[in-house]
Design a protein around this motif. Sequence first.
Motif, PDB file in Angstrom:
ATOM      1  N   TYR A  38       1.596   6.390  -7.143  1.00 16.90           N
ATOM      2  CA  TYR A  38       0.720   7.120  -7.640  1.00 16.90           C
ATOM      3  C   TYR A  38       0.604   8.709  -7.080  1.00 16.90           C
ATOM      4  O   TYR A  38      -0.413   9.444  -7.527  1.00 16.90           O
ATOM      5  CB  TYR A  38      -0.844   6.345  -7.472  1.00 16.90           C
ATOM      6  CG  TYR A  38      -0.880   5.477  -8.435  1.00 16.90           C
ATOM      7  CD1 TYR A  38      -0.900   5.478  -9.662  1.00 16.90           C
ATOM      8  CD2 TYR A  38      -0.810   3.799  -7.641  1.00 16.90           C
ATOM      9  CE1 TYR A  38      -0.964   4.251 -10.516  1.00 16.90           C
ATOM     10  CE2 TYR A  38      -0.799   2.953  -8.591  1.00 16.90           C
ATOM     11  CZ  TYR A  38      -0.842   2.914  -9.791  1.00 16.90           C
ATOM     12  OH  TYR A  38      -0.954   1.972 -10.863  1.00 16.90           O
ATOM     13  N   ARG A  74       2.428   1.691  -3.683  1.00 16.67           N
ATOM     14  CA  ARG A  74       1.543   2.115  -4.589  1.00 16.67           C
ATOM     15  C   ARG A  74       1.105   3.204  -4.226  1.00 16.67           C
ATOM     16  O   ARG A  74       0.964   4.085  -5.251  1.00 16.67           O
ATOM     17  CB  ARG A  74       0.337   1.132  -4.483  1.00 16.67           C
ATOM     18  CG  ARG A  74      -0.749   1.332  -5.473  1.00 16.67           C
ATOM     19  CD  ARG A  74      -1.704   0.338  -5.421  1.00 16.67           C
ATOM     20  NE  ARG A  74      -1.238  -1.201  -5.871  1.00 16.67           N
ATOM     21  CZ  ARG A  74      -1.759  -1.630  -7.086  1.00 16.67           C
ATOM     22  NH1 ARG A  74      -2.732  -0.996  -7.710  1.00 16.67           N
ATOM     23  NH2 ARG A  74      -1.192  -2.874  -7.173  1.00 16.67           N
ATOM     24  N   SER A  75       0.957   3.752  -3.002  1.00 15.06           N
ATOM     25  CA  SER A  75       0.524   5.172  -2.843  1.00 15.06           C
ATOM     26  C   SER A  75       1.695   6.261  -3.427  1.00 15.06           C
ATOM     27  O   SER A  75       1.439   7.374  -3.876  1.00 15.06           O
ATOM     28  CB  SER A  75       0.118   5.366  -1.490  1.00 15.06           C
ATOM     29  OG  SER A  75      -0.937   4.596  -0.974  1.00 15.06           O
ATOM     30  N   LYS A 101      -0.730   9.768  -4.360  1.00 17.27           N
ATOM     31  CA  LYS A 101      -1.762  10.043  -3.296  1.00 17.27           C
ATOM     32  C   LYS A 101      -2.178   8.620  -2.569  1.00 17.27           C
ATOM     33  O   LYS A 101      -1.878   7.446  -3.267  1.00 17.27           O
ATOM     34  CB  LYS A 101      -3.072  10.441  -4.080  1.00 17.27           C
ATOM     35  CG  LYS A 101      -3.789   9.637  -5.129  1.00 17.27           C
ATOM     36  CD  LYS A 101      -4.658  10.239  -5.715  1.00 17.27           C
ATOM     37  CE  LYS A 101      -5.349   9.195  -6.668  1.00 17.27           C
ATOM     38  NZ  LYS A 101      -6.944   9.489  -7.214  1.00 17.27           N
ATOM     39  N   ALA A 102      -2.829   8.663  -1.498  1.00 15.71           N
ATOM     40  CA  ALA A 102      -2.993   7.307  -0.718  1.00 15.71           C
ATOM     41  C   ALA A 102      -4.001   6.784  -1.383  1.00 15.71           C
ATOM     42  O   ALA A 102      -5.128   7.239  -2.015  1.00 15.71           O
ATOM     43  CB  ALA A 102      -3.475   7.747   0.560  1.00 15.71           C
ATOM     44  N   GLN A 103      -3.981   5.490  -1.770  1.00 21.63           N
ATOM     45  CA  GLN A 103      -4.743   4.659  -2.410  1.00 21.63           C
ATOM     46  C   GLN A 103      -5.838   3.992  -1.314  1.00 21.63           C
ATOM     47  O   GLN A 103      -5.475   3.741  -0.269  1.00 21.63           O
ATOM     48  CB  GLN A 103      -3.982   3.605  -2.891  1.00 21.63           C
ATOM     49  CG  GLN A 103      -2.758   3.883  -4.122  1.00 21.63           C
ATOM     50  CD  GLN A 103      -3.648   4.419  -4.980  1.00 21.63           C
ATOM     51  OE1 GLN A 103      -4.336   3.759  -5.938  1.00 21.63           O
ATOM     52  NE2 GLN A 103      -3.368   5.795  -5.473  1.00 21.63           N
ATOM     53  N   TRP A 127       0.792  -1.248  -0.064  1.00 18.54           N
ATOM     54  CA  TRP A 127      -0.190   0.083   0.004  1.00 18.54           C
ATOM     55  C   TRP A 127       0.905   1.241  -0.144  1.00 18.54           C
ATOM     56  O   TRP A 127       0.494   2.156  -0.760  1.00 18.54           O
ATOM     57  CB  TRP A 127      -1.027  -0.048   1.323  1.00 18.54           C
ATOM     58  CG  TRP A 127      -1.681   1.367   1.235  1.00 18.54           C
ATOM     59  CD1 TRP A 127      -2.887   1.616   0.552  1.00 18.54           C
ATOM     60  CD2 TRP A 127      -1.433   2.302   2.037  1.00 18.54           C
ATOM     61  NE1 TRP A 127      -3.345   2.844   1.016  1.00 18.54           N
ATOM     62  CE2 TRP A 127      -2.511   3.439   1.780  1.00 18.54           C
ATOM     63  CE3 TRP A 127      -0.596   2.827   3.171  1.00 18.54           C
ATOM     64  CZ2 TRP A 127      -2.432   4.787   2.601  1.00 18.54           C
ATOM     65  CZ3 TRP A 127      -0.456   3.985   3.764  1.00 18.54           C
ATOM     66  CH2 TRP A 127      -1.355   4.893   3.426  1.00 18.54           C
TER      67      TRP A 127
END
Length: 180
Positions: A160, A156-157, A162-164, A153
């Motif tokens: 991208y 991935r955050s 931003k928080a997924q 997490w």
Amino acid sequence: MPRHLRLFRQFLGWGLVAGVIGSGSGLVLQQLMLKKVFTPETLPTWVPFVTAPLRNLGELGFAAVYVSGITLLFQRATWQRFLGLLAPVGRMALTNYLSQSVISALFFYGYGLGFITKLGPAACVAYCLTVFSVQVVWSHLWLSRFRFGPAEWVWRSLTYGKAQPMRRDDASSQRTTASA
């Protein structure tokens, strides 16, 4: 996939041959050194130049055996079910790797329990199987509520920017909001 099965069978056979030759040559040299047939001083100068590529050949060969063997096993329904139990562990590979590293460092090294010299090989294998078994169960439980492992997490955050959505219901509520 079925059209590639022949290729994977060839990888399995040739990988096994390369793995045994590459790793076996290193094992033979190691045994000759242990039995004092060769010492570091009497070892011919060309031997390290030959053993390093042979060792690499062995590693690549056994890697081909592992990949092709698992691929071929996945073609059978029984093995699909069994190996499918390991899928959540793979989906949380980074989290499991990091937690294994921390747990083992605390278990084996002096700043933790200090078991590094106190366990024999069988106990170490039992320890590893126990940690992995707990991780299999934990991965199943975690992924039943969350979309990613904790480290996945974060990764991935950051990727991208931003928080997924972490919880499984967060993803469905975001899709519902987006479609409304």
